[in-house]
Design a protein around this motif. Structure first.
Motif, mmCIF file in Angstrom:
data_model
loop_
_atom_site.group_PDB
_atom_site.id
_atom_site.type_symbol
_atom_site.label_atom_id
_atom_site.label_comp_id
_atom_site.label_asym_id
_atom_site.label_seq_id
_atom_site.Cartn_x
_atom_site.Cartn_y
_atom_site.Cartn_z
ATOM 1 N N ASP A 142 7.443 8.575 10.459
ATOM 2 C CA ASP A 142 8.767 9.046 10.876
ATOM 3 C C ASP A 142 9.877 8.369 10.072
ATOM 4 O OD1 ASP A 142 7.641 10.723 12.762
ATOM 5 O OD2 ASP A 142 7.876 9.310 14.421
ATOM 6 N N PHE A 143 9.742 7.076 9.828
ATOM 7 C CA PHE A 143 10.749 6.362 9.032
ATOM 8 C C PHE A 143 10.868 6.975 7.645
ATOM 9 C CE2 PHE A 143 11.807 3.181 5.835
ATOM 10 C CZ PHE A 143 13.000 2.653 6.327
ATOM 11 N N LEU A 144 9.735 7.160 6.992
ATOM 12 C CA LEU A 144 9.750 7.648 5.605
ATOM 13 C C LEU A 144 10.228 9.097 5.523
ATOM 14 C CD1 LEU A 144 6.414 6.013 4.494
ATOM 15 C CD2 LEU A 144 8.659 5.497 3.513
ATOM 16 N N THR A 145 9.754 9.960 6.400
ATOM 17 C CA THR A 145 10.169 11.361 6.335
ATOM 18 C C THR A 145 11.647 11.521 6.700
ATOM 19 O OG1 THR A 145 9.269 11.716 8.573
ATOM 20 C CG2 THR A 145 7.868 12.324 6.698
ATOM 21 N N THR A 146 12.116 10.712 7.639
ATOM 22 C CA THR A 146 13.544 10.738 7.968
ATOM 23 C C THR A 146 14.378 10.303 6.771
ATOM 24 O OG1 THR A 146 13.135 10.279 10.313
ATOM 25 C CG2 THR A 146 15.333 9.778 9.481
ATOM 26 N N ARG A 147 13.931 9.246 6.124
ATOM 27 C CA ARG A 147 14.684 8.721 4.976
ATOM 28 C C ARG A 147 14.676 9.713 3.813
ATOM 29 N NH1 ARG A 147 17.372 4.366 4.310
ATOM 30 N NH2 ARG A 147 17.551 3.331 2.292
ATOM 31 N N ARG A 193 12.233 14.958 -3.704
ATOM 32 C CA ARG A 193 12.182 15.496 -2.342
ATOM 33 C C ARG A 193 11.132 16.602 -2.231
ATOM 34 N NH1 ARG A 193 17.808 15.190 0.753
ATOM 35 N NH2 ARG A 193 16.869 16.914 1.879
ATOM 36 N N LEU A 194 10.912 17.338 -3.309
ATOM 37 C CA LEU A 194 9.882 18.378 -3.305
ATOM 38 C C LEU A 194 8.484 17.777 -3.353
ATOM 39 C CD1 LEU A 194 11.442 21.002 -5.757
ATOM 40 C CD2 LEU A 194 11.325 21.127 -3.255
ATOM 41 N N LEU A 195 8.348 16.671 -4.072
ATOM 42 C CA LEU A 195 7.030 16.050 -4.207
ATOM 43 C C LEU A 195 6.577 15.344 -2.935
ATOM 44 C CD1 LEU A 195 7.186 14.473 -7.797
ATOM 45 C CD2 LEU A 195 5.689 16.330 -7.034
ATOM 46 N N LEU A 196 7.512 14.681 -2.267
ATOM 47 C CA LEU A 196 7.146 13.857 -1.112
ATOM 48 C C LEU A 196 7.162 14.691 0.168
ATOM 49 C CD1 LEU A 196 8.908 10.467 -1.911
ATOM 50 C CD2 LEU A 196 6.504 11.083 -2.193
ATOM 51 N N THR A 197 6.177 15.552 0.271
ATOM 52 C CA THR A 197 6.045 16.403 1.449
ATOM 53 C C THR A 197 5.548 15.587 2.634
ATOM 54 O OG1 THR A 197 3.749 16.945 0.931
ATOM 55 C CG2 THR A 197 5.468 18.362 -0.034
ATOM 56 N N LEU A 201 0.831 -1.204 0.000
ATOM 57 C CA LEU A 201 0.000 0.000 0.000
ATOM 58 C C LEU A 201 0.866 1.255 0.000
ATOM 59 C CD1 LEU A 201 -3.133 0.553 2.227
ATOM 60 C CD2 LEU A 201 -1.467 2.355 1.871
ATOM 61 N N ILE A 202 1.809 1.326 0.931
ATOM 62 C CA ILE A 202 2.658 2.512 1.028
ATOM 63 C C ILE A 202 3.504 2.674 -0.232
ATOM 64 C CG2 ILE A 202 4.645 3.505 2.246
ATOM 65 C CD1 ILE A 202 3.498 2.366 4.832
ATOM 66 N N GLY A 203 4.123 1.588 -0.673
ATOM 67 C CA GLY A 203 4.997 1.668 -1.836
ATOM 68 C C GLY A 203 4.266 2.094 -3.088
ATOM 69 N N ASP A 204 3.112 1.515 -3.320
ATOM 70 C CA ASP A 204 2.371 1.827 -4.539
ATOM 71 C C ASP A 204 1.831 3.252 -4.524
ATOM 72 O OD1 ASP A 204 2.928 -0.725 -5.270
ATOM 73 O OD2 ASP A 204 0.857 -1.437 -5.344
ATOM 74 N N GLU A 205 1.359 3.708 -3.373
ATOM 75 C CA GLU A 205 0.801 5.058 -3.321
ATOM 76 C C GLU A 205 1.895 6.126 -3.393
ATOM 77 O OE1 GLU A 205 -2.352 5.788 -3.794
ATOM 78 O OE2 GLU A 205 -2.591 3.637 -4.025
ATOM 79 N N ILE A 206 3.079 5.847 -2.850
ATOM 80 C CA ILE A 206 4.193 6.777 -3.042
ATOM 81 C C ILE A 206 4.586 6.808 -4.520
ATOM 82 C CG2 ILE A 206 6.665 7.118 -2.605
ATOM 83 C CD1 ILE A 206 6.196 6.368 0.274
ATOM 84 N N ALA A 207 4.632 5.650 -5.157
ATOM 85 C CA ALA A 207 4.934 5.604 -6.591
ATOM 86 C C ALA A 207 3.940 6.444 -7.387
ATOM 87 C CB ALA A 207 4.919 4.160 -7.084
ATOM 88 N N ARG A 208 2.689 6.395 -6.998
ATOM 89 C CA ARG A 208 1.662 7.162 -7.704
ATOM 90 C C ARG A 208 1.902 8.669 -7.549
ATOM 91 N NH1 ARG A 208 -2.352 4.075 -8.968
ATOM 92 N NH2 ARG A 208 -2.303 2.924 -7.001
ATOM 93 N N VAL A 209 2.280 9.085 -6.336
ATOM 94 C CA VAL A 209 2.609 10.491 -6.107
ATOM 95 C C VAL A 209 3.729 10.946 -7.047
ATOM 96 C CG1 VAL A 209 3.650 12.102 -4.457
ATOM 97 C CG2 VAL A 209 1.872 10.541 -3.696
#
Length: 266
Positions: free
Chosen positions: A242-247, A204-208, A57-65
């Motif tokens: 937190d994991f994703l935003t840190t990364r 990095r700009l897209l993944l707010t 779920l997380i991976g696919d929706e980030i890919a879509r973004v």
């Protein structure tokens, strides 16, 4: 593009088990739902259980973004009575363990597996996919198992269930968030990924934080609850956030690792 405030997935009811998809160890299947469409159904009772569904779920929706092609995701409800007539005992046991909310991807009928010896991928697209998989720590995009499809002359990403492997050792997530992704050396698209630096700046700009929050907010409570953990579902969602935003904020770590691995190849 994803809504910055609220993200929702449709929920369908599985009405017919069509055929198993024997690739991999999670025993996904083609199934029909009450909306009349076919789906590649991922079961909560298989393999790594709900953690694979969360990673998907997380991976696919980030890919879509990020503008990458991913089949539509839906929550797929499996009724207790479903599968009682299934003659295969292994599949029947899997269906019994998967009663409740599962995850499914729209089935791309007629799609073919991406073959790096046949299909040519532009450097920009290859760089985007490599960057995404470094963020997600997705170990399952290798020449042996590309987890990509060609459909209508476009490249589609599937199966992110092996990503986010930090959640199998939950308590050291901070350390893992800052690690380079050394397995990128085996990524099927790494040789073509010559635009990692510009991709990094754009992504990095897209993944707010707002977009990451919107994605983790749709993880169902029932996927986040277990008898062996004390955290609430919301506390678990916060760790994913937190994991994703840190990364993301330290993406130079995995970008440099990918660049070094690519230089070693070429």
């Amino acid at each position: 593009m994803i809504d910055d405030i609220q993200l929702q997935l449709r929920t369908v009811n599985v009405t017919r088990y069509v055929t198993p998809l024997r690739e991999g160890g999670s025993l996904p299947a083609i199934a029909e739902a009450d909306d009349g469409f076919l789906y590649a159904l991922k079961f909560r009772g298989a393999g790594q259980g709900v953690k694979a569904l969360i990673a998907e779920l997380i991976g696919d929706e980030i890919a879509r973004v990020l503008g990458l092609k991913v089949p539509e995701l839906v929550f797929a409800n499996l009724d207790e009575a479903f599968g009682r007539t299934e003659p295969d005992e292994e599949i029947q046991d899997l269906l019994k363990r998967s009663v409740g909310l599962n995850l499914a991807l729209h089935y791309l009928s007629g799609a073919t597996t991406y073959d790096p010896t046949v299909n040519t991928i532009p450097p920009a697209l290859a760089s985007k996919i490599v960057w995404l998989d470094c963020l997600l720590t997705n170990v399952d995009r290798t020449p042996r198992n590309t987890n990509m499809l060609m459909w209508r002359n476009e490249l589609w990403l599937i199966d992110a269930g092996a990503a986010l492997y930090f959640h199998h050792n939950w308590h050291n997530w901070r350390e893992q968030a800052l690690r380079p992704f050394v397995q990128v050396k085996d990524h099927v698209l790494l040789p073509q990924a010559g635009e990692l630096e510009s991709t990094d700046a754009a992504f990095r700009l897209l993944l707010t934080p707002e977009r990451i929050r919107a994605i983790v907010s749709i993880i169902p409570d029932e996927w986040l609850m277990s008898e062996d953990i004390s955290e609430t579902p919301e506390e678990r969602r916060q760790v994913y956030f937190d994991f994703l935003t840190t990364r993301i904020s330290h993406s130079e770590i995995f970008v440099k690792e990918a660049q070094h691995a690519r230089q070693a190849l070429i």
